[in-house]
Design a protein around this motif. Structure first.
Motif, PDB file in Angstrom:
ATOM      1  N   ASP A  49      19.381  73.270-116.445  1.00 49.05           N
ATOM      2  CA  ASP A  49      20.142  73.825-117.560  1.00 49.05           C
ATOM      3  C   ASP A  49      20.791  72.682-118.336  1.00 49.05           C
ATOM      4  OD1 ASP A  49      21.566  76.443-118.656  1.00 49.05           O
ATOM      5  OD2 ASP A  49      23.126  74.909-118.447  1.00 49.05           O
ATOM      6  N   PRO A  50      20.781  72.733-119.673  1.00 41.57           N
ATOM      7  CA  PRO A  50      21.353  71.627-120.452  1.00 41.57           C
ATOM      8  C   PRO A  50      22.847  71.426-120.227  1.00 41.57           C
ATOM      9  CG  PRO A  50      20.798  73.509-121.854  1.00 41.57           C
ATOM     10  CD  PRO A  50      20.184  73.765-120.528  1.00 41.57           C
ATOM     11  N   VAL A  51      23.557  72.463-119.799  1.00 44.98           N
ATOM     12  CA  VAL A  51      25.000  72.353-119.573  1.00 44.98           C
ATOM     13  C   VAL A  51      25.321  72.115-118.100  1.00 44.98           C
ATOM     14  CG1 VAL A  51      27.213  73.566-119.698  1.00 44.98           C
ATOM     15  CG2 VAL A  51      25.544  73.791-121.561  1.00 44.98           C
ATOM     16  N   ASN A  88      21.542  79.323-109.875  1.00 46.66           N
ATOM     17  CA  ASN A  88      22.480  78.704-108.943  1.00 46.66           C
ATOM     18  C   ASN A  88      22.661  77.228-109.306  1.00 46.66           C
ATOM     19  OD1 ASN A  88      23.948  77.688-106.805  1.00 46.66           O
ATOM     20  ND2 ASN A  88      22.759  78.757-105.227  1.00 46.66           N
ATOM     21  N   TYR A  89      23.814  76.905-109.916  1.00 41.65           N
ATOM     22  CA  TYR A  89      24.171  75.521-110.211  1.00 41.65           C
ATOM     23  C   TYR A  89      25.395  75.174-109.364  1.00 41.65           C
ATOM     24  CZ  TYR A  89      21.502  76.991-114.304  1.00 41.65           C
ATOM     25  OH  TYR A  89      20.552  77.527-115.134  1.00 41.65           O
ATOM     26  N   TYR A  90      25.240  75.274-108.076  1.00 38.46           N
ATOM     27  CA  TYR A  90      26.360  75.148-107.135  1.00 38.46           C
ATOM     28  C   TYR A  90      27.262  73.957-107.466  1.00 38.46           C
ATOM     29  CZ  TYR A  90      28.678  75.720-102.636  1.00 38.46           C
ATOM     30  OH  TYR A  90      29.612  75.954-101.660  1.00 38.46           O
ATOM     31  N   PRO A 265      21.011  83.304-118.951  1.00 33.79           N
ATOM     32  CA  PRO A 265      22.437  83.187-119.246  1.00 33.79           C
ATOM     33  C   PRO A 265      22.672  82.231-120.393  1.00 33.79           C
ATOM     34  CG  PRO A 265      21.878  81.895-117.314  1.00 33.79           C
ATOM     35  CD  PRO A 265      20.644  82.674-117.685  1.00 33.79           C
ATOM     36  N   SER A 266      23.718  82.507-121.173  1.00 29.20           N
ATOM     37  CA  SER A 266      24.094  81.585-122.226  1.00 29.20           C
ATOM     38  C   SER A 266      24.923  80.460-121.622  1.00 29.20           C
ATOM     39  CB  SER A 266      24.914  82.325-123.295  1.00 29.20           C
ATOM     40  OG  SER A 266      26.163  82.698-122.752  1.00 29.20           O
ATOM     41  N   THR A 267      25.279  79.490-122.432  1.00 24.79           N
ATOM     42  CA  THR A 267      26.062  78.371-121.917  1.00 24.79           C
ATOM     43  C   THR A 267      27.536  78.712-121.813  1.00 24.79           C
ATOM     44  OG1 THR A 267      26.279  77.515-124.171  1.00 24.79           O
ATOM     45  CG2 THR A 267      24.462  76.667-122.829  1.00 24.79           C
ATOM     46  N   SER A 268      27.939  79.852-122.344  1.00 22.86           N
ATOM     47  CA  SER A 268      29.339  80.260-122.260  1.00 22.86           C
ATOM     48  C   SER A 268      29.701  80.664-120.846  1.00 22.86           C
ATOM     49  CB  SER A 268      29.583  81.426-123.225  1.00 22.86           C
ATOM     50  OG  SER A 268      30.839  81.997-123.013  1.00 22.86           O
ATOM     51  N   HIS A 269      30.963  80.460-120.460  1.00 24.59           N
ATOM     52  CA  HIS A 269      31.429  80.862-119.137  1.00 24.59           C
ATOM     53  C   HIS A 269      32.000  82.266-119.160  1.00 24.59           C
ATOM     54  CE1 HIS A 269      31.906  76.574-117.315  1.00 24.59           C
ATOM     55  NE2 HIS A 269      30.787  76.728-118.000  1.00 24.59           N
TER      56      HIS A 269
END
Length: 316
Positions: A49-51, A88-90, A265-269
């Motif tokens: 993911d870019p973010v 999953n970006y733990y 998913p978007s990059t927003s949290h």
């Protein structure tokens, strides 16, 4: 939409739980699966993911026809499953679940963050809107009740003591007293926009998710001696082997319905903005519509034909 933030503490570190999470999900899915029911893994592959950077993408089908309550089974097909897609970006993960196309206005979105603390971060998701709308629920893996059918004495953390870590049993107040301690923060939004059923369904789904989270985190610590010394390569191999065994255990399931697509998913949290969901419109769901090809009931002739009137003769 019903939004809740669950906080589940464990006597582990965030780095330790990275292995424990993968092990527990795989083993739990295998134990809960049976012929035609359970968690079928469709995809499990690396994702960048870019973010958030490097992570893992998984797609699963959760077959649960027999696990639905009677009022839900009355309106769903005999073969029913939910599609789950997770990034999953733990220590940060996003999970989206959607039901099938005959329930186009149902979706679940879960954002998860892990931190080494006792659950005292009051704004971990950094969104004021969520602070005002969400309900915070603490789940105690040792002292909260679980459904009787899921209770095992070997997983009772009030009695369990880990041989490899020397941690446990967990006593009252362990969350504030024991070290180490970490917390799983889960922001869960449930959306079911069907008039007359929305509140009932959203509350029911939250109850199910709460039970799943409580049981899963209990097992993660109860099984700690099984996974504690594993490396990431070893747990990934265990994950692959277990997933293959689970898919074989479930067996082929012929779908009778199509599955909704979940967006990335978007990059927003923010949970509402990144929640995968189907387009919302004003049309009622299919199962509430009257079939278009239903023959018209003829209680009267479609055209009323009057008898031909003869010209009346007038006296002269």
């Amino acid at each position: 939409m019903l939004l809740k933030e669950y906080r589940i503490c464990m006597p582990l570190t965030v780095e330790e739980y990275r292995i424990g999470q993968l092990y527990t999900i795989s083993k739990h899915s295998h134990e809960e699966s049976d012929k035609g029911e359970g968690v079928e893994v469709v995809r499990n592959e690396p994702h960048i993911d870019p973010v958030h950077g490097e992570g893992q993408f998984t797609e699963k089908r959760v077959h649960l026809s027999s696990k639905l309550p009677s009022w839900a089974r009355a309106v769903v097909p005999r073969i029913f499953y939910i599609t789950e897609k997770a990034w999953n970006y733990y220590p940060y993960t996003i999970t989206g679940k959607e039901a099938c196309s005959f329930l186009p206005k149902f979706s679940i979105h879960i954002e998860t963050k892990y931190e080494d603390n006792c659950g005292d971060n009051e704004n971990i998701f950094n969104t004021d809107k969520n602070n005002s709308e969400r309900e915070v629920c603490f789940l105690d893996i040792a002292y909260d009740d679980i459904p009787d059918r899921h209770y095992k004495s070997s997983e009772d953390l009030r009695c369990f003591a880990s041989v490899k870590t020397g941690r446990g049993p967990l006593k009252e107040g362990w969350r504030e007293k024991d070290k180490p301690v970490m917390c799983s923060y889960k922001l869960v939004s449930i959306k079911f926009e069907v008039w007359g059923l929305q509140t009932r369904v959203e509350q029911f789904v939250h109850k199910v998710i709460s039970d799943i989270l409580l049981i899963g985190h209990r097992q993660a610590f109860a099984w700690v001696d099984e996974w504690y010394n594993m490396t990431m390569d070893e747990v990934r191999k265990y994950e692959r082997d277990t997933q293959e065994a689970t898919n074989e255990k479930i067996g082929p399931v012929t779908p009778t319905i199509s599955v909704s697509e979940v967006s990335k998913p978007s990059t927003s949290h923010s949970a509402p903005s990144s929640a995968p969901s189907t387009p919302v419109n004003g049309d009622p769901p299919d199962f509430l519509n009257v079939p278009k090809d239903r023959p018209r009931k003829k209680s009267a002739p479609e055209m009323l034909t009057l008898p031909e009137m003869r010209e009346r003769s007038h006296p002269k």
